[in-house]
Design an enzyme around this catalytic site. Structure first.
Site, PDB file in Angstrom:
ATOM      1  N   LYS A  81       0.839  -1.210   0.000  1.00  0.00           N
ATOM      2  CA  LYS A  81       0.000   0.000   0.000  1.00  0.00           C
ATOM      3  C   LYS A  81       0.867   1.250   0.000  1.00  0.00           C
ATOM      4  O   LYS A  81       0.621   2.195  -0.761  1.00  0.00           O
ATOM      5  CB  LYS A  81      -0.890   0.006   1.232  1.00  0.00           C
ATOM      6  N   ASN A  82       1.908   1.244   0.838  1.00  0.00           N
ATOM      7  CA  ASN A  82       2.692   2.474   1.018  1.00  0.00           C
ATOM      8  C   ASN A  82       3.696   2.729  -0.094  1.00  0.00           C
ATOM      9  O   ASN A  82       4.322   3.783  -0.128  1.00  0.00           O
ATOM     10  CB  ASN A  82       3.356   2.469   2.394  1.00  0.00           C
ATOM     11  N   CYS A 139      -4.302   7.830   9.857  1.00  0.00           N
ATOM     12  CA  CYS A 139      -4.535   7.280  11.206  1.00  0.00           C
ATOM     13  C   CYS A 139      -4.091   8.275  12.275  1.00  0.00           C
ATOM     14  O   CYS A 139      -3.059   8.914  12.146  1.00  0.00           O
ATOM     15  CB  CYS A 139      -3.760   5.979  11.376  1.00  0.00           C
ATOM     16  N   ILE A 156       8.689   6.377  16.922  1.00  0.00           N
ATOM     17  CA  ILE A 156       8.342   7.130  15.708  1.00  0.00           C
ATOM     18  C   ILE A 156       7.123   8.026  15.943  1.00  0.00           C
ATOM     19  O   ILE A 156       7.132   9.208  15.596  1.00  0.00           O
ATOM     20  CB  ILE A 156       8.038   6.161  14.529  1.00  0.00           C
ATOM     21  N   ASP A 205       4.908   0.166  12.085  1.00  0.00           N
ATOM     22  CA  ASP A 205       3.630  -0.409  11.628  1.00  0.00           C
ATOM     23  C   ASP A 205       3.450  -1.855  12.080  1.00  0.00           C
ATOM     24  O   ASP A 205       2.402  -2.450  11.846  1.00  0.00           O
ATOM     25  CB  ASP A 205       3.510  -0.340  10.101  1.00  0.00           C
ATOM     26  N   ARG A 259       1.519  13.847  12.965  1.00  0.00           N
ATOM     27  CA  ARG A 259       1.572  13.726  11.487  1.00  0.00           C
ATOM     28  C   ARG A 259       1.906  15.082  10.871  1.00  0.00           C
ATOM     29  O   ARG A 259       1.213  15.591   9.983  1.00  0.00           O
ATOM     30  CB  ARG A 259       0.248  13.182  10.933  1.00  0.00           C
ATOM     31  N   ARG A 302      -8.565  -0.200   5.061  1.00  0.00           N
ATOM     32  CA  ARG A 302      -7.732   0.810   4.380  1.00  0.00           C
ATOM     33  C   ARG A 302      -6.442   0.188   3.881  1.00  0.00           C
ATOM     34  O   ARG A 302      -5.865   0.639   2.898  1.00  0.00           O
ATOM     35  CB  ARG A 302      -7.392   1.945   5.350  1.00  0.00           C
TER      36      ARG A 302
END
Ligand code: EPZ
Length: 430
Positions: free
Chosen positions: A22-23, A117, A327, A305, A122, A397
């Site tokens: 996805k990323n 998220c 992180i 993640d 962010r 997602r």
């Protein structure tokens, strides 16, 4: 609202195919607007975030053809605007990749500020710093990030924090700037490398992706390409930990084992057997899991993640474990939900002190974000009794056919909508 209904206790056994990352797909789809020629992209995961990106691109006039569920042909020669206000873009973090791509090609872009998220602030200051270093004006107003430049000129940019998004965004903008750009303290994630490879396949001149210094020589135009996205490191890691948490035996297929080294190392530390072959990895958990310490770090360190997934494994391991999240500032929201299932975890700042318990018991829980949602499903699969998981739109997602893949491994999990569906599930599996 759809939920998962789960009856825990079945060890997961069998084989699972991993989809496209996805990323990596999100920046690559965005970067497709940087050429007037056609691009053909394979191994695109069919998940909510990539579908939001695709529909936003279609909304500005990108011609698109879905060749099959995971293959898309795109042509952005006649886009109608560089202003993207699509409300759905607010829900995804990666909407900001459209800024770097459009700024690089058209020297202007206006995009609704990103969502994503809720795992921390962010911030996007490093993205803005990079765009400005290349000569762009950047203004954040009315919920939009607006940028434009007469021309973009290469620059020597030092990232104050290691940022996947900022590294990717600045790389895209610099690809068609005049002259040389050096990005220092760059992120080294596999998806950063995948985007660089994609851009180079279009005629870009990017060297050093995967190291902390990326060197870019600007080019005046990019041509079309055919490209296949790398397998998803985090989906693979999630299924590897699913084997550990359910005491199963799972062959995870279509992976790049190099990308999984830190995940494999931790599974070995907690007592799992891990066998690697060229594009698959097998995880067997026959013994009780052991405690360990883990700190999330930028790649090649242990991925943030994967933090909820390893915490779920450690909370049912023998002994006391320490998980440090270096992180993001707010990535332990799932701990309250896990506590309802019997976990014994104390969070102090960015550290979770975990005292392992013998087992989880089923409960009604909610997914607080994408990766924590997936981790809570794994906890429910190992728990004694029944669970429901709601807010599963977060999970959708980033995971394609998550419950179907788990079912194929022997999990008793179904999509339900009502209490009556849950009662029927209980009767069927009781
Ligand atoms: C990407 O987010 C991923 N998302 C995240 O995955 C992943 O957790 C993260 O990288 C780290 O690997 C996508 O690729 C769509 P960052 P991103 O910029 O780019 C700070 C998932 O589950 N920072 O590397 O937003 C930031 O606050 C998602 O798939 C600044 O301070 O992450 C964070 O603390 C969740 N200023 C740290 O850096 C900036 O300008 C790392 O963020 C940018 C970031």
């Amino acid at each position: 609202m759809e939920q998962y209904a789960i009856k825990g206790g079945n060890p997961l056994v069998g084989e699972v195919e991993i989809g496209g990352a996805k990323n990596a797909a999100l920046p690559i789809l965005a970067a497709s607007v940087m050429t007037d020629e056609t691009v053909y992209i394979e191994n695109v995961p069919d998940v909510r975030d990539t579908n939001v990106m695709l529909s936003a691109l279609e909304g500005i006039g990108v011609l698109m053809k879905r060749e099959d569920r995971h293959t898309v042909t795109m042509n952005a020669a006649n886009i109608s605007t560089t202003v993207l206000v699509d409300e759905r873009l607010k829900k995804i973090r990666a909407s900001y990749y459209l800024i770097g791509a459009l700024l690089g090609k058209y020297k202007q872009a206006e995009v609704v500020l990103p969502g994503g998220c809720d795992i921390g602030s962010r911030a996007i200051d490093q993205h803005i710093k990079g765009f400005r270093a290349l000569g762009a004006e950047v203004v954040v107003e009315y919920g939009m990030i607006k940028t434009k430049a007469e021309h973009l000129v290469g620059s020597h940019i030092y990232m104050d924090v290691v940022s996947v998004g900022a590294t990717i965004n600045v790389m895209m903008a610099a690809t068609m700037a005049e002259g040389k750009t050096i990005i220092e303290n760059a992120a080294k994630e596999p998806h950063v490398v995948d985007l660089a490879n994609f851009l180079n396949s279009m005629g870009a001149n990017i060297k050093g992706a995967g190291t902390d210094v990326i060197r870019i020589k600007g080019v005046p135009r990019l041509h079309g390409t055919e490209y296949a996205i790398i397998p998803d490191q985090i989906e693979a890691g999630t299924f590897m930990f699913a084997a550990a948490i359910t005491k199963g035996d799972v062959m995870v297929k279509n992976v790049i084992t190099k990308h999984l080294e830190s995940i494999t190392a931790k599974l070995l530390e907690i007592g799992c057997e891990v066998e690697e072959a060229d594009d698959c990895v097998r995880v067997v958990a026959s013994k009780p899991l052991r405690h360990t310490q883990v700190k999330t770090l930028p790649y090649p360190g242990f991925p943030t993640d994967m933090q909820p997934q390893i915490a779920v494994a450690l909370a049912m391991s023998q002994g006391t474990s320490i998980v440090t999240e270096s992180i993001f500032e707010n990535r332990f929201k799932y701990v309250d939900e896990l506590t309802r299932m019997g976990a014994n975890i104390k969070v102090e700042g960015n550290v979770a002190i975990i005292n392992g318990v013998k087992k989880y018991t089923g409960a009604s829980i909610s997914a607080p974000d994408l990766r924590a949602g997936a981790a809570l499903v794994l906890a429910a699969l190992s728990a004694e009794g029944y669970s429901t998981v709601d807010d599963i739109r977060y999970i959708e997602r980033g995971y394609e056919d998550f419950h179907l893949k788990l079912q194929s491994l022997g999990a008793q999990i179904e999509l339900i909508e009502t209490e009556r569906d849950f009662q029927k599930f209980k009767l069927k599996t009781g």
